[in-house]
Design a protein around this motif. Structure first.
Motif, short mmCIF file in Angstrom:
data_model
loop_
_atom_site.label_atom_id
_atom_site.label_comp_id
_atom_site.label_asym_id
_atom_site.label_seq_id
_atom_site.Cartn_x
_atom_site.Cartn_y
_atom_site.Cartn_z
N ALA A 15 2.47 3.48 -6.10
CA ALA A 15 1.31 3.64 -6.88
C ALA A 15 0.10 3.54 -5.62
O ALA A 15 0.40 2.59 -5.05
CB ALA A 15 1.35 2.48 -7.75
N ILE A 16 -0.63 4.26 -5.72
CA ILE A 16 -2.17 4.17 -4.81
C ILE A 16 -3.16 4.30 -5.63
O ILE A 16 -3.32 5.24 -6.53
CB ILE A 16 -1.80 5.39 -3.83
CG1 ILE A 16 -0.64 5.61 -3.18
CG2 ILE A 16 -3.04 5.42 -2.97
CD1 ILE A 16 -0.27 6.80 -2.50
N TRP A 17 -4.31 3.48 -5.10
CA TRP A 17 -5.49 3.58 -6.04
C TRP A 17 -6.46 3.70 -4.88
O TRP A 17 -6.45 3.09 -3.83
CB TRP A 17 -5.84 1.95 -6.59
CG TRP A 17 -5.30 1.63 -7.91
CD1 TRP A 17 -5.45 1.97 -9.23
CD2 TRP A 17 -3.66 1.15 -8.04
NE1 TRP A 17 -4.38 1.35 -9.94
CE2 TRP A 17 -3.50 1.01 -9.07
CE3 TRP A 17 -2.72 0.92 -6.92
CZ2 TRP A 17 -2.07 0.69 -9.70
CZ3 TRP A 17 -1.30 0.41 -7.42
CH2 TRP A 17 -1.21 0.16 -8.75
N PHE A 18 -7.43 4.62 -5.25
CA PHE A 18 -8.70 4.82 -4.19
C PHE A 18 -9.69 4.05 -4.62
O PHE A 18 -10.46 4.20 -5.81
CB PHE A 18 -8.88 6.35 -4.34
CG PHE A 18 -9.83 7.10 -3.38
CD1 PHE A 18 -9.66 6.48 -2.05
CD2 PHE A 18 -10.75 7.81 -4.05
CE1 PHE A 18 -10.76 7.33 -1.25
CE2 PHE A 18 -11.75 8.31 -2.98
CZ PHE A 18 -11.79 7.91 -1.54
N LEU A 19 -10.28 3.49 -3.42
CA LEU A 19 -11.47 2.62 -3.57
C LEU A 19 -12.91 3.26 -3.21
O LEU A 19 -14.04 2.74 -2.69
CB LEU A 19 -11.44 1.24 -3.22
CG LEU A 19 -9.98 0.61 -3.69
CD1 LEU A 19 -9.94 -0.96 -3.17
CD2 LEU A 19 -10.19 0.31 -5.25
N GLY A 20 -12.63 4.25 -2.31
CA GLY A 20 -13.73 5.19 -1.40
C GLY A 20 -13.50 4.72 0.10
O GLY A 20 -12.75 4.07 0.48
N GLN A 21 -14.16 5.70 0.69
CA GLN A 21 -14.10 5.71 2.25
C GLN A 21 -12.58 5.65 2.53
O GLN A 21 -11.78 6.65 2.40
CB GLN A 21 -14.74 4.38 2.76
CG GLN A 21 -15.07 4.62 4.26
CD GLN A 21 -16.02 5.34 4.71
OE1 GLN A 21 -16.59 6.19 3.96
NE2 GLN A 21 -16.89 5.19 5.76
N GLU A 22 -12.02 4.96 3.30
CA GLU A 22 -10.65 4.72 3.51
C GLU A 22 -9.91 3.50 2.86
O GLU A 22 -8.82 3.17 3.11
CB GLU A 22 -10.30 4.66 5.04
CG GLU A 22 -10.43 5.88 5.80
CD GLU A 22 -10.13 6.14 7.22
OE1 GLU A 22 -9.84 7.33 7.79
OE2 GLU A 22 -9.78 4.78 7.74
N SER A 23 -10.69 2.97 1.90
CA SER A 23 -9.98 1.90 1.16
C SER A 23 -9.18 2.17 0.01
O SER A 23 -9.45 2.89 -0.81
CB SER A 23 -11.01 1.13 0.25
OG SER A 23 -12.03 0.76 1.33
N VAL A 24 -7.83 1.68 0.08
CA VAL A 24 -6.79 2.06 -0.93
C VAL A 24 -6.06 0.61 -1.32
O VAL A 24 -5.84 -0.09 -0.33
CB VAL A 24 -5.90 3.25 -0.50
CG1 VAL A 24 -6.58 4.46 -0.21
CG2 VAL A 24 -5.03 2.74 0.85
N ILE A 25 -5.29 0.84 -2.28
CA ILE A 25 -4.36 -0.25 -2.72
C ILE A 25 -3.06 0.39 -2.79
O ILE A 25 -3.21 1.62 -3.42
CB ILE A 25 -4.71 -0.91 -4.21
CG1 ILE A 25 -6.27 -1.59 -4.00
CG2 ILE A 25 -3.64 -2.19 -4.46
CD1 ILE A 25 -6.70 -2.07 -5.33
N ILE A 26 -2.09 -0.09 -2.36
CA ILE A 26 -0.73 0.50 -2.20
C ILE A 26 0.24 -0.42 -3.11
O ILE A 26 0.22 -1.57 -2.27
CB ILE A 26 -0.08 1.00 -1.01
CG1 ILE A 26 -1.12 1.79 -0.41
CG2 ILE A 26 1.15 1.54 -1.03
CD1 ILE A 26 -1.18 2.02 1.02
N LYS A 27 1.16 -0.19 -3.69
CA LYS A 27 1.96 -0.83 -4.76
C LYS A 27 3.35 -0.47 -4.84
O LYS A 27 3.50 0.93 -5.43
CB LYS A 27 1.36 -1.56 -6.12
CG LYS A 27 2.21 -2.52 -6.61
CD LYS A 27 1.67 -3.19 -7.81
CE LYS A 27 2.47 -4.21 -8.35
NZ LYS A 27 2.12 -4.91 -9.38
N GLY A 28 4.48 -1.18 -4.44
CA GLY A 28 5.76 -0.74 -4.70
C GLY A 28 6.68 -1.70 -4.49
O GLY A 28 6.37 -2.74 -3.76
#
Length: 283
Positions: A26-39
């Motif tokens: 799962a990937i969440w996009f926060l803008g620019q190059e900011s992301v959250i990745i979960k697994g």
């Protein structure tokens, strides 16, 4: 206000509640190059820039605030620029996630300590060896060239990207970089399942204003195909008006030249679940 602009606490609650089966991330996009990745129960933040401490105004508010962040296990920093190593976000992330590890290039460590981050929680992004964390995630540091392939006084890379192997998926977050032969060769050997690439490019006039550039959307598209990425996600095009690009150009270029290359442009705050093509095949 439109309901699709969710509050940050709701987004983080979604992150914490999301469980994904093996072979997915799962990937969440926060803008620019900011992301959250979960697994596999591991939550990774990459370059979380969600504060408003910069003088340069954002084109839109971050989907979350630093105070919203909880449940983080690992934070990866690609380099010291303020929209990647955010002094308005990282101290709060550290305070609210005491056990979270922060990995960054060696040259970033003094600034991280000055932010109040404990030395014991800081890991060096070492391109000479793979890091295995929590017995679940493997991190490979990939040297990057933010126009230049710079190194610190000890010969360590100043800019990096990361290959994250988690939950049966190999993800590449390029950080800020232009292309150079060693990068193309290294990533072609890895062949990531999903690649997150900057597309904002570079030009004389931005350099004149002190803005360091990256690969442009054409290069990012060609690079994704060359390295065999199953899916490519564009980054670094949307937060600052003076350093932006239209992701539609990236999509159009892929459609015209590589119509079989899968890509996904993420909405602000979106959860995208990447599914590896072999995940549900009967063996």
């Amino acid at each position: 206000m439109a309901k699709h602009h969710r509050r940050g606490a709701d987004l983080i609650q979604e992150v914490n509640r999301t469980e994904v089966p093996f072979g997915t991330l799962a990937i969440w996009f926060l803008g620019q190059e900011s992301v959250i990745i979960k697994g596999d129960g591991v939550t990774v933040y990459v370059d979380p820039y969600v504060s408003d401490h910069l003088d340069l105004p954002r084109t839109y508010p971050a989907p979350i605030t630093p105070e919203d962040i909880n449940g983080a296990d690992l934070c990866l920093i690609t380099h010291e620029h303020v929209d990647h190593m955010d002094a308005g976000t990282l101290p709060i992330l550290h305070q609210q996630n005491k056990e979270a590890l922060i990995m960054a290039p060696a040259c970033c460590k003094p600034d991280l300590i000055e932010m109040g981050i404990h030395d014991s929680q800081i890991l060096e992004a070492d391109d000479s060896q793979e890091a295995e964390l929590f017995s679940k995630v493997k991190i490979t540091t990939i040297p990057a060239a933010h126009e230049q392939l710079d190194k610190d006084t000890k010969g360590k890379p100043r800019y990096v990207g990361y290959v994250i192997q988690l939950n049966g998926v190999t993800l590449y977050h390029a950080g800020d970089t232009v292309l150079f032969p060693e990068l193309v060769e290294q990533m072609s050997a890895i062949q990531p399942d999903v690649a997150l690439l900057p597309i904002n490019g570079a030009d004389y006039f931005r350099r004149e204003r002190g803005i360091v550039g990256n690969m442009n959307y054409r290069e990012a598209a060609e690079f994704a195909v060359r390295i065999g990425a199953e899916t490519v996600i564009p980054l670094h095009y949307d937060v600052f008006a003076g350093n932006a690009e239209k992701p539609g150009h990236f999509v159009d270029y892929l459609y015209e030249h590589f119509p079989e290359q899968k890509c996904h442009v993420m909405a602000r705050g979106e959860r995208f679940v990447y599914v590896k093509s072999s995940s549900f095949l009967r063996l």
